[in-house]
Design a protein around this motif. Structure first.
Motif, PDB file in Angstrom:
ATOM      1  N   VAL A  37     168.017   1.162  53.435  1.00 22.90           N
ATOM      2  CA  VAL A  37     167.469   1.302  52.084  1.00 22.90           C
ATOM      3  C   VAL A  37     167.837   0.092  51.237  1.00 22.90           C
ATOM      4  CG1 VAL A  37     167.562   2.666  49.956  1.00 22.90           C
ATOM      5  CG2 VAL A  37     167.490   3.816  52.179  1.00 22.90           C
ATOM      6  N   GLY A  38     166.841  -0.503  50.610  1.00 24.49           N
ATOM      7  CA  GLY A  38     167.075  -1.637  49.718  1.00 24.49           C
ATOM      8  C   GLY A  38     167.391  -1.175  48.309  1.00 24.49           C
ATOM      9  N   THR A  39     168.361  -1.825  47.686  1.00 25.50           N
ATOM     10  CA  THR A  39     168.742  -1.511  46.308  1.00 25.50           C
ATOM     11  C   THR A  39     169.339  -2.743  45.654  1.00 25.50           C
ATOM     12  OG1 THR A  39     170.127  -0.107  44.882  1.00 25.50           O
ATOM     13  CG2 THR A  39     171.030  -0.696  47.014  1.00 25.50           C
ATOM     14  N   ALA A  40     169.201  -2.826  44.331  1.00 23.69           N
ATOM     15  CA  ALA A  40     169.829  -3.930  43.603  1.00 23.69           C
ATOM     16  C   ALA A  40     171.310  -3.656  43.378  1.00 23.69           C
ATOM     17  CB  ALA A  40     169.125  -4.165  42.274  1.00 23.69           C
ATOM     18  N   GLY A  41     171.664  -2.383  43.257  1.00 24.79           N
ATOM     19  CA  GLY A  41     173.072  -2.024  43.123  1.00 24.79           C
ATOM     20  C   GLY A  41     173.700  -2.358  41.790  1.00 24.79           C
ATOM     21  N   ASP A  42     172.864  -2.703  40.780  1.00 25.49           N
ATOM     22  CA  ASP A  42     173.422  -3.061  39.467  1.00 25.49           C
ATOM     23  C   ASP A  42     172.631  -2.380  38.350  1.00 25.49           C
ATOM     24  OD1 ASP A  42     171.052  -4.421  39.668  1.00 25.49           O
ATOM     25  OD2 ASP A  42     171.869  -6.407  39.206  1.00 25.49           O
ATOM     26  N   TYR A  43     172.263  -1.135  38.577  1.00 26.93           N
ATOM     27  CA  TYR A  43     171.332  -0.448  37.690  1.00 26.93           C
ATOM     28  C   TYR A  43     171.851   0.960  37.361  1.00 26.93           C
ATOM     29  CZ  TYR A  43     166.545   0.886  36.165  1.00 26.93           C
ATOM     30  OH  TYR A  43     165.447   1.292  35.466  1.00 26.93           O
ATOM     31  N   PRO A  44     172.956   1.065  36.610  1.00 27.97           N
ATOM     32  CA  PRO A  44     173.469   2.386  36.256  1.00 27.97           C
ATOM     33  C   PRO A  44     172.505   3.114  35.322  1.00 27.97           C
ATOM     34  CG  PRO A  44     174.623   0.666  35.013  1.00 27.97           C
ATOM     35  CD  PRO A  44     173.749  -0.032  36.020  1.00 27.97           C
ATOM     36  N   PRO A  45     172.366   4.443  35.454  1.00 29.25           N
ATOM     37  CA  PRO A  45     173.123   5.324  36.354  1.00 29.25           C
ATOM     38  C   PRO A  45     172.451   5.556  37.696  1.00 29.25           C
ATOM     39  CG  PRO A  45     171.832   6.645  34.849  1.00 29.25           C
ATOM     40  CD  PRO A  45     171.514   5.208  34.513  1.00 29.25           C
ATOM     41  N   PHE A  76     172.743   0.920  53.015  1.00 29.31           N
ATOM     42  CA  PHE A  76     172.220   0.270  51.813  1.00 29.31           C
ATOM     43  C   PHE A  76     172.331  -1.240  51.956  1.00 29.31           C
ATOM     44  CE2 PHE A  76     173.428   4.496  50.266  1.00 29.31           C
ATOM     45  CZ  PHE A  76     172.238   4.862  49.638  1.00 29.31           C
ATOM     46  N   ILE A  77     171.240  -1.922  51.628  1.00 26.13           N
ATOM     47  CA  ILE A  77     171.202  -3.382  51.680  1.00 26.13           C
ATOM     48  C   ILE A  77     170.852  -3.864  50.281  1.00 26.13           C
ATOM     49  CG2 ILE A  77     170.087  -5.400  52.709  1.00 26.13           C
ATOM     50  CD1 ILE A  77     169.486  -3.607  55.163  1.00 26.13           C
ATOM     51  N   GLU A  78     171.757  -4.609  49.668  1.00 28.50           N
ATOM     52  CA  GLU A  78     171.588  -5.011  48.269  1.00 28.50           C
ATOM     53  C   GLU A  78     170.925  -6.380  48.131  1.00 28.50           C
ATOM     54  OE1 GLU A  78     174.964  -4.155  45.663  1.00 28.50           O
ATOM     55  OE2 GLU A  78     175.896  -3.082  47.349  1.00 28.50           O
ATOM     56  N   GLY A  79     170.183  -6.527  47.025  1.00 30.79           N
ATOM     57  CA  GLY A  79     169.525  -7.792  46.732  1.00 30.79           C
ATOM     58  C   GLY A  79     169.110  -7.826  45.273  1.00 30.79           C
ATOM     59  N   TRP A  81     166.814  -7.578  42.062  1.00 29.85           N
ATOM     60  CA  TRP A  81     165.732  -6.628  41.842  1.00 29.85           C
ATOM     61  C   TRP A  81     164.358  -7.279  41.970  1.00 29.85           C
ATOM     62  CZ3 TRP A  81     161.408  -4.680  39.731  1.00 29.85           C
ATOM     63  CH2 TRP A  81     161.223  -3.286  39.836  1.00 29.85           C
ATOM     64  N   ASP A  82     164.195  -8.482  41.421  1.00 34.48           N
ATOM     65  CA  ASP A  82     162.881  -9.119  41.435  1.00 34.48           C
ATOM     66  C   ASP A  82     162.390  -9.451  42.839  1.00 34.48           C
ATOM     67  OD1 ASP A  82     162.104  -9.006  38.795  1.00 34.48           O
ATOM     68  OD2 ASP A  82     163.082 -10.869  38.239  1.00 34.48           O
ATOM     69  N   GLY A  83     163.293  -9.511  43.807  1.00 35.64           N
ATOM     70  CA  GLY A  83     162.878  -9.775  45.181  1.00 35.64           C
ATOM     71  C   GLY A  83     163.020  -8.568  46.085  1.00 35.64           C
ATOM     72  N   LEU A  84     163.347  -7.424  45.477  1.00 28.32           N
ATOM     73  CA  LEU A  84     163.689  -6.243  46.259  1.00 28.32           C
ATOM     74  C   LEU A  84     162.511  -5.708  47.066  1.00 28.32           C
ATOM     75  CD1 LEU A  84     166.300  -4.676  46.618  1.00 28.32           C
ATOM     76  CD2 LEU A  84     165.547  -3.097  44.853  1.00 28.32           C
ATOM     77  N   ILE A  85     161.377  -5.510  46.417  1.00 20.45           N
ATOM     78  CA  ILE A  85     160.231  -4.938  47.124  1.00 20.45           C
ATOM     79  C   ILE A  85     159.710  -5.905  48.180  1.00 20.45           C
ATOM     80  CG2 ILE A  85     157.956  -3.888  46.865  1.00 20.45           C
ATOM     81  CD1 ILE A  85     158.612  -3.227  44.020  1.00 20.45           C
ATOM     82  N   ARG A  92     163.745  -6.404  56.004  1.00 15.72           N
ATOM     83  CA  ARG A  92     165.182  -6.285  55.736  1.00 15.72           C
ATOM     84  C   ARG A  92     165.626  -4.834  55.680  1.00 15.72           C
ATOM     85  NH1 ARG A  92     167.494  -8.483  50.872  1.00 15.72           N
ATOM     86  NH2 ARG A  92     169.414  -8.411  52.093  1.00 15.72           N
ATOM     87  N   TYR A  93     164.717  -3.949  55.304  1.00 14.02           N
ATOM     88  CA  TYR A  93     165.038  -2.530  55.227  1.00 14.02           C
ATOM     89  C   TYR A  93     163.768  -1.707  55.430  1.00 14.02           C
ATOM     90  CZ  TYR A  93     164.843  -4.894  50.661  1.00 14.02           C
ATOM     91  OH  TYR A  93     164.565  -5.776  49.646  1.00 14.02           O
ATOM     92  N   ASP A  94     163.948  -0.407  55.544  1.00 11.68           N
ATOM     93  CA  ASP A  94     162.834   0.509  55.822  1.00 11.68           C
ATOM     94  C   ASP A  94     162.182   1.022  54.547  1.00 11.68           C
ATOM     95  OD1 ASP A  94     163.475   0.510  58.681  1.00 11.68           O
ATOM     96  OD2 ASP A  94     165.250   1.651  58.073  1.00 11.68           O
ATOM     97  N   ALA A  95     162.930   1.040  53.465  1.00 14.63           N
ATOM     98  CA  ALA A  95     162.418   1.590  52.210  1.00 14.63           C
ATOM     99  C   ALA A  95     163.221   1.030  51.051  1.00 14.63           C
ATOM    100  CB  ALA A  95     162.526   3.121  52.215  1.00 14.63           C
TER     101      ALA A  95
END
Length: 258
Positions: A37-45, A76-79, A81-85, A92-95
């Motif tokens: 799963v791709g995520t930016a990891g800097d988007y609380p909550p 989880f694979i972080e990156g 946000w603007d390049g996430l999709i 790089r990831y499945d979703a």
């Protein structure tokens, strides 16, 4: 000239091969027992690192619950946000599970699951601001947004000048520092920021025209109907058995599926 004329043939030969690389993804995920799963990891909550440095948040727990229903672990694979999709294209990831709003332009390139969260889109300014009362007042104003976001498109459609940022927190910081005039974001993210910071900011408008999507979905590559069906079934299951409600109340105090 010969080289240029050969390019269409080369493309025709290679694009089908690229499609087969990602064929039958559900079987591959179940076989490897890893749902990437791709995520930016800097988007609380929604997805952020807690004081112990561990990745947590609403989207993180939703992804973990979906992986359990798929019978796999989650990675989880972080990156950024603007390049996430776009990371989906590279395999790089499945979703992507990171509050990606469903829009027609995105649906043209990727498939979305059923909506798993619905949130109001709000316009935020400094408390002392008396010039911006609604989205139409953004003409010629600086608006801090991640550049590929739906929020940025909304700002531009109202004549705003987008100041690119890498995260929601950065956009709010620029507003607090008076370096931009406004921020457009989902209401829970803004309220979470204010819960800890209590800055002199206010909501002046809610986007309710129906023209802008305010529903997020799980994003996957096109042409994976089995995976899409499995994710939608997993979403329905966690809503039916109370898992979703528990997660939603933990982070928002209410059910945001409706």
């Amino acid at each position: 000239m010969k080289i240029l004329s050969a390019l269409p043939l080369i493309a025709a030969l290679h694009f089908p091969l690229a499609h087969h690389v990602f064929a039958d993804e559900l079987s591959q995920i179940k076989s490897s027992k890893v749902f990437r799963v791709g995520t930016a990891g800097d988007y609380p909550p929604y997805a952020f690192h807690n004081q112990r440095g561990l990745l947590t948040g609403f989207d993180v727990e939703i992804a973990e619950a979906l992986a359990r229903r798929l019978g796999t672990n989650v990675q989880f694979i972080e990156g950024k946000w603007d390049g996430l999709i776009a990371g989906l294209d590279a395999g790089r990831y499945d979703a992507v599970v990171d509050e990606v709003l469903i829009s027609e332009s995105r649906k043209a390139r990727y498939d979305f699951s059923d909506s798993y969260i619905k949130t109001p889109i709000v316009l935020i300014v400094q408390t002392k601001n008396s010039n911006i009362h609604g989205f139409a007042d953004l003409k010629g104003k600086k608006v801090a947004q991640t550049y590929t976001s739906t929020f940025a498109r909304l700002a531009e459609s109202n004549g705003g000048e987008v100041v690119p940022v890498e995260s929601a927190s950065e956009s709010f910081e620029l507003l607090v520092q008076n370096r931009v005039d406004a921020v457009i974001h989902d209401e829970p993210t803004y309220l979470d920021f204010q819960r800890t910071r209590k800055e002199k900011l206010k909501i002046v408008a809610i986007e309710n025209s129906g023209a802008t999507p305010s529903q997020a979905g799980v994003v996957i590559r096109k042409n994976n109907p089995e995976l899409l069906l499995a994710i939608n079934k997993a979403l329905a299951d966690i809503k039916a058995d109370g898992t979703y409600l528990t997660i939603s109340k933990k982070y928002f105090g209410q059910d945001l599926s409706q």
